[in-house]
Scaffold this motif. Sequence first.
Motif, mmCIF file in Angstrom:
data_model
loop_
_atom_site.group_PDB
_atom_site.id
_atom_site.type_symbol
_atom_site.label_atom_id
_atom_site.label_comp_id
_atom_site.label_asym_id
_atom_site.label_seq_id
_atom_site.Cartn_x
_atom_site.Cartn_y
_atom_site.Cartn_z
ATOM 1 N N MET A 1 1.026 -1.004 -0.063
ATOM 2 C CA MET A 1 0.067 -0.050 0.010
ATOM 3 C C MET A 1 0.993 0.988 -0.074
ATOM 4 S SD MET A 1 -2.736 -1.122 3.024
ATOM 5 C CE MET A 1 -3.998 0.161 2.582
ATOM 6 N N ARG A 2 0.346 2.294 -0.749
ATOM 7 C CA ARG A 2 1.276 3.425 -0.396
ATOM 8 C C ARG A 2 0.440 4.440 0.395
ATOM 9 N NH1 ARG A 2 1.687 8.510 -4.916
ATOM 10 N NH2 ARG A 2 3.470 9.598 -3.535
ATOM 11 N N LEU A 3 1.255 4.894 1.395
ATOM 12 C CA LEU A 3 0.432 5.500 2.639
ATOM 13 C C LEU A 3 1.196 6.929 2.726
ATOM 14 C CD1 LEU A 3 1.082 2.632 5.385
ATOM 15 C CD2 LEU A 3 -1.028 3.136 3.913
ATOM 16 N N LEU A 4 0.326 7.862 3.123
ATOM 17 C CA LEU A 4 0.411 9.173 3.677
ATOM 18 C C LEU A 4 0.405 9.149 4.895
ATOM 19 C CD1 LEU A 4 0.937 12.217 2.807
ATOM 20 C CD2 LEU A 4 -1.663 12.573 2.908
ATOM 21 N N LEU A 5 1.644 9.669 5.563
ATOM 22 C CA LEU A 5 1.781 9.912 6.891
ATOM 23 C C LEU A 5 2.065 11.403 7.144
ATOM 24 C CD1 LEU A 5 2.265 8.901 10.034
ATOM 25 C CD2 LEU A 5 4.775 8.597 9.146
ATOM 26 N N LEU A 6 1.187 11.862 7.895
ATOM 27 C CA LEU A 6 1.111 13.123 8.517
ATOM 28 C C LEU A 6 1.385 13.216 9.931
ATOM 29 C CD1 LEU A 6 0.836 16.123 7.397
ATOM 30 C CD2 LEU A 6 -1.577 16.056 7.698
ATOM 31 N N GLU A 7 2.579 13.612 10.353
ATOM 32 C CA GLU A 7 3.247 13.492 11.824
ATOM 33 C C GLU A 7 4.102 14.545 12.012
ATOM 34 O OE1 GLU A 7 3.616 13.261 15.406
ATOM 35 O OE2 GLU A 7 2.152 11.541 14.719
ATOM 36 N N ASP A 8 4.151 15.436 12.847
ATOM 37 C CA ASP A 8 5.187 16.534 13.220
ATOM 38 C C ASP A 8 6.062 16.104 14.040
ATOM 39 O OD1 ASP A 8 3.374 16.705 15.189
ATOM 40 O OD2 ASP A 8 4.239 18.582 15.764
ATOM 41 N N ASP A 9 5.955 15.110 15.029
ATOM 42 C CA ASP A 9 6.885 14.610 15.919
ATOM 43 C C ASP A 9 7.927 13.670 15.034
ATOM 44 O OD1 ASP A 9 8.230 12.281 17.603
ATOM 45 O OD2 ASP A 9 7.121 13.626 19.171
ATOM 46 N N ALA A 10 9.219 14.368 15.017
ATOM 47 C CA ALA A 10 10.247 13.725 14.144
ATOM 48 C C ALA A 10 10.607 12.254 14.432
ATOM 49 C CB ALA A 10 11.478 14.496 14.139
ATOM 50 N N ILE A 11 10.678 11.939 15.696
ATOM 51 C CA ILE A 11 11.087 10.416 16.220
ATOM 52 C C ILE A 11 9.968 9.602 15.922
ATOM 53 C CG2 ILE A 11 11.501 9.080 18.193
ATOM 54 C CD1 ILE A 11 12.816 11.501 19.559
ATOM 55 N N LEU A 12 8.786 9.861 16.378
ATOM 56 C CA LEU A 12 7.603 9.199 15.849
ATOM 57 C C LEU A 12 7.338 8.958 14.502
ATOM 58 C CD1 LEU A 12 5.017 7.582 16.762
ATOM 59 C CD2 LEU A 12 3.786 9.544 16.707
ATOM 60 N N GLY A 13 7.367 10.040 13.766
ATOM 61 C CA GLY A 13 7.387 10.203 12.230
ATOM 62 C C GLY A 13 8.277 8.869 11.683
ATOM 63 N N GLU A 14 9.556 9.205 12.000
ATOM 64 C CA GLU A 14 10.658 8.566 11.431
ATOM 65 C C GLU A 14 10.539 7.022 11.861
ATOM 66 O OE1 GLU A 14 15.407 8.272 11.129
ATOM 67 O OE2 GLU A 14 14.491 9.679 12.479
ATOM 68 N N GLY A 15 10.085 6.870 12.915
ATOM 69 C CA GLY A 15 9.984 5.391 13.533
ATOM 70 C C GLY A 15 8.889 4.695 12.794
ATOM 71 N N LEU A 16 7.550 5.259 12.600
ATOM 72 C CA LEU A 16 6.696 4.783 12.044
ATOM 73 C C LEU A 16 7.108 4.776 10.418
ATOM 74 C CD1 LEU A 16 3.408 6.815 13.368
ATOM 75 C CD2 LEU A 16 3.906 4.419 13.665
ATOM 76 N N ARG A 17 7.347 5.684 9.811
ATOM 77 C CA ARG A 17 7.910 5.487 8.295
ATOM 78 C C ARG A 17 8.589 3.847 8.369
ATOM 79 N NH1 ARG A 17 12.237 9.370 6.259
ATOM 80 N NH2 ARG A 17 13.298 7.981 7.886
#
Length: 220
Positions: A1-17
């Motif tokens: 799946m192609r997912l759009l992740l909209l998250e401003d917390d850098a640690i959480l965003g990078e980890g989820l990505r």
Amino acid sequence: MRLLLLEDDAILGEGLRDYLRGEGHVVDWFGSLRALQAVAGEPYDAWLVDWQLPDGSGLDWLSRQRQRGDGTPAFMLTARDRLEERVRGLDGGADDYLVKPFDPAELAARLRVLQRRGAAGGAGSCRVGDADIDLAAHSVQVAGQRVALTAREWALLEALLRRAGRVVAKADLERLLLGADAEVQSNALEVHVSSVRRKLGRDLIETVRGLGYRITLSDR
């Protein structure tokens, strides 16, 4: 799946990505609403949206997409855990709601549920030419023999099957397979198309010259 992740917390965003990419998804990660302008109108299989962003409300953004008629499945990712907030998020356009902190494995499991539901309502189990394909189980057989596909080959097959009967533009397929920030070699998509044809049949994927590619489901 192609997912759009909209998250401003850098640690959480990078980890989820990174976690979701490890699960085989293509993930475009952005930290603000303003940054989304770079992918306006891009095709996604699901949105993962933080409620509170540095330049506005993720829920307000989601509500605007719903008002425009965009039904892309959306997951609200937020620390707001009160009942009235969860109700507001779901009524505002979210299809699912996860309260931070959450384990990425739970999000991945909910995405698998979304895939199974999409398969049940679409081309999840189908026959194309000589290939019997089950997207939910990630299984394909040709003449009764199971065939192994790479993650990118599966992504290509899934993107076309979920849009069966429609021509999918080359540029859209490249973004669905590789994401918005990937450096795409000029013949990368053609290489994957050729590989899937070699494994599953030359006529499986139709080239529509000047437009893109298409898969047409076979009658069982």
